[in-house]
Design a protein around this motif. Structure first.
Motif, PDB file in Angstrom:
ATOM      1  N   ALA A 159       0.981  -1.107  -0.157  1.00  0.00           N
ATOM      2  CA  ALA A 159      -0.068   0.065   0.040  1.00  0.00           C
ATOM      3  C   ALA A 159       0.498   1.438   0.028  1.00  0.00           C
ATOM      4  CB  ALA A 159      -0.696  -0.200   1.207  1.00  0.00           C
ATOM      5  N   ARG A 160       1.664   1.011  -0.128  1.00  0.00           N
ATOM      6  CA  ARG A 160       3.034   2.300   0.153  1.00  0.00           C
ATOM      7  C   ARG A 160       4.010   1.747  -0.756  1.00  0.00           C
ATOM      8  NH1 ARG A 160       4.042   4.869   5.595  1.00  0.00           N
ATOM      9  NH2 ARG A 160       2.209   4.182   6.620  1.00  0.00           N
ATOM     10  N   LEU A 161       4.586   3.762  -1.660  1.00  0.00           N
ATOM     11  CA  LEU A 161       5.744   3.397  -2.976  1.00  0.00           C
ATOM     12  C   LEU A 161       7.206   2.840  -2.116  1.00  0.00           C
ATOM     13  CD1 LEU A 161       5.659   7.112  -4.500  1.00  0.00           C
ATOM     14  CD2 LEU A 161       4.954   4.630  -4.953  1.00  0.00           C
ATOM     15  N   ALA A 162       7.837   1.989  -2.707  1.00  0.00           N
ATOM     16  CA  ALA A 162       8.888   1.066  -2.126  1.00  0.00           C
ATOM     17  C   ALA A 162       9.809   1.314  -3.641  1.00  0.00           C
ATOM     18  CB  ALA A 162       9.031  -0.195  -2.432  1.00  0.00           C
ATOM     19  N   SER A 221      30.988   8.104  -7.894  1.00  0.00           N
ATOM     20  CA  SER A 221      32.376   8.554  -9.013  1.00  0.00           C
ATOM     21  C   SER A 221      32.857   9.456  -7.648  1.00  0.00           C
ATOM     22  CB  SER A 221      31.859   9.431  -9.867  1.00  0.00           C
ATOM     23  OG  SER A 221      30.902   8.331 -11.054  1.00  0.00           O
ATOM     24  N   GLY A 222      33.113   9.237  -7.202  1.00  0.00           N
ATOM     25  CA  GLY A 222      33.163  10.157  -6.055  1.00  0.00           C
ATOM     26  C   GLY A 222      32.424  10.503  -4.630  1.00  0.00           C
ATOM     27  N   ILE A 223      30.935  10.080  -5.088  1.00  0.00           N
ATOM     28  CA  ILE A 223      30.353  11.051  -4.420  1.00  0.00           C
ATOM     29  C   ILE A 223      29.709  10.031  -2.947  1.00  0.00           C
ATOM     30  CG2 ILE A 223      27.666  11.856  -4.176  1.00  0.00           C
ATOM     31  CD1 ILE A 223      28.255  12.473  -6.990  1.00  0.00           C
ATOM     32  N   GLN A 224      29.415   9.931  -2.470  1.00  0.00           N
ATOM     33  CA  GLN A 224      28.725   9.512  -1.262  1.00  0.00           C
ATOM     34  C   GLN A 224      27.584   9.768  -0.491  1.00  0.00           C
ATOM     35  OE1 GLN A 224      30.925   9.908   2.302  1.00  0.00           O
ATOM     36  NE2 GLN A 224      32.685   8.289   1.667  1.00  0.00           N
ATOM     37  N   MET A 225      26.267   8.952  -0.895  1.00  0.00           N
ATOM     38  CA  MET A 225      25.150   9.274  -0.865  1.00  0.00           C
ATOM     39  C   MET A 225      24.196   8.317   0.149  1.00  0.00           C
ATOM     40  SD  MET A 225      22.274   9.645  -3.846  1.00  0.00           S
ATOM     41  CE  MET A 225      22.461   8.051  -4.037  1.00  0.00           C
ATOM     42  N   VAL A 226      23.423   9.097   1.208  1.00  0.00           N
ATOM     43  CA  VAL A 226      23.048   8.044   2.013  1.00  0.00           C
ATOM     44  C   VAL A 226      20.968   8.548   1.929  1.00  0.00           C
ATOM     45  CG1 VAL A 226      21.878   7.727   4.107  1.00  0.00           C
ATOM     46  CG2 VAL A 226      24.594   7.655   3.754  1.00  0.00           C
ATOM     47  N   VAL A 227      20.415   7.299   1.888  1.00  0.00           N
ATOM     48  CA  VAL A 227      18.887   7.602   1.127  1.00  0.00           C
ATOM     49  C   VAL A 227      18.325   6.958   2.283  1.00  0.00           C
ATOM     50  CG1 VAL A 227      16.858   7.301  -0.334  1.00  0.00           C
ATOM     51  CG2 VAL A 227      19.723   7.502  -1.367  1.00  0.00           C
ATOM     52  N   ARG A 228      17.508   7.534   2.990  1.00  0.00           N
ATOM     53  CA  ARG A 228      16.688   7.457   3.949  1.00  0.00           C
ATOM     54  C   ARG A 228      15.159   7.696   3.372  1.00  0.00           C
ATOM     55  NH1 ARG A 228      21.210   9.423   7.258  1.00  0.00           N
ATOM     56  NH2 ARG A 228      21.681   8.292   8.405  1.00  0.00           N
ATOM     57  N   ILE A 229      14.431   6.591   3.619  1.00  0.00           N
ATOM     58  CA  ILE A 229      12.809   6.081   3.124  1.00  0.00           C
ATOM     59  C   ILE A 229      12.561   5.998   4.183  1.00  0.00           C
ATOM     60  CG2 ILE A 229      10.916   5.355   1.560  1.00  0.00           C
ATOM     61  CD1 ILE A 229      13.375   3.920   0.345  1.00  0.00           C
ATOM     62  N   GLU A 230      10.980   7.361   4.129  1.00  0.00           N
ATOM     63  CA  GLU A 230      10.192   7.449   5.168  1.00  0.00           C
ATOM     64  C   GLU A 230       9.263   7.410   4.374  1.00  0.00           C
ATOM     65  OE1 GLU A 230      10.980  11.414   7.137  1.00  0.00           O
ATOM     66  OE2 GLU A 230      12.914  10.956   7.624  1.00  0.00           O
ATOM     67  N   GLY A 231       8.147   6.759   4.812  1.00  0.00           N
ATOM     68  CA  GLY A 231       6.784   5.812   3.710  1.00  0.00           C
ATOM     69  C   GLY A 231       5.661   7.045   3.991  1.00  0.00           C
ATOM     70  N   GLY A 232       5.225   7.379   3.421  1.00  0.00           N
ATOM     71  CA  GLY A 232       3.999   7.539   3.311  1.00  0.00           C
ATOM     72  C   GLY A 232       2.863   6.480   2.747  1.00  0.00           C
ATOM     73  N   THR A 233       1.961   7.586   2.334  1.00  0.00           N
ATOM     74  CA  THR A 233       0.662   6.796   2.229  1.00  0.00           C
ATOM     75  C   THR A 233       0.635   7.307   0.104  1.00  0.00           C
ATOM     76  OG1 THR A 233      -0.848   8.415   2.473  1.00  0.00           O
ATOM     77  CG2 THR A 233      -0.427   6.233   3.820  1.00  0.00           C
TER      78      THR A 233
END
Length: 162
Positions: free
Chosen positions: A69-72, A108-120
């Motif tokens: 029921a939520r985006l993944a 390519s030398g970039i560091q990225m942290v992605v945190r997912i906070e689910g909405g509806t």
């Protein structure tokens, strides 16, 4: 009644101080459920200014899990000349991996942290970007390099606890 959007909190770091790498990064970006493109090209939704970066380097792809029921989200590598490291896996051209609640990504030398906070909401999501002056990832569990050149990974300073 509007449904709350899923929020992707994206922290970005590049080791070159004062670089123009993140000149086109907005504080926030609302996006529909099409893939969000990351690269240096004019059609990228998240434009990063690095010569080694492909015009379309990777994409964040929302989807609805079966019975969900939520985006993944999944992350897909779009570069033919470089790889993308995600949570210990090295992705090559057109490989993709589902994302977890917290994800460590390097390319390519970039560091990225992605945190997912689910909405509806199933129609759109929002990305909130934060530029970090400090490294986000100290230990890579898989090799993160560009195929054209091999760059040894730095070890954390002694006593850093990492």
């Amino acid at each position: 009644m509007e449904r709350p959007l899923t929020v992707l909190r994206v922290s970005l770091h590049h080791p070159t101080p004062g670089s123009a790498t993140f000149a086109y990064v907005p504080p926030q970006l609302e996006h529909d459920t099409s893939p969000l493109l990351v690269g240096r090209g004019p059609d990228a939704h998240l434009r990063l200014q690095l010569p080694r970066l492909s015009r379309q380097h990777l994409s964040l792809e929302p989807y609805l899990e079966k019975g969900g029921a939520r985006l993944a989200f999944s992350l897909k590598a779009l570069s033919r000349k470089g790889s993308v490291w995600v949570n210990g896996l090295t992705l090559r051209f057109l490989e993709q991996v589902p994302l977890r609640a917290v994800n460590r990504v390097a390319f390519s030398g970039i560091q990225m942290v992605v945190r997912i906070e689910g909405g509806t909401s199933l129609e759109a999501f929002v990305c909130c970007f934060h530029l970090s002056p400090s490294p986000l990832i100290y230990r890579l569990h898989a090799e993160e390099t560009d195929e054209r050149e091999s760059v040894p990974q730095e070890q954390p300073p002694p006593g850093s606890g990492q």
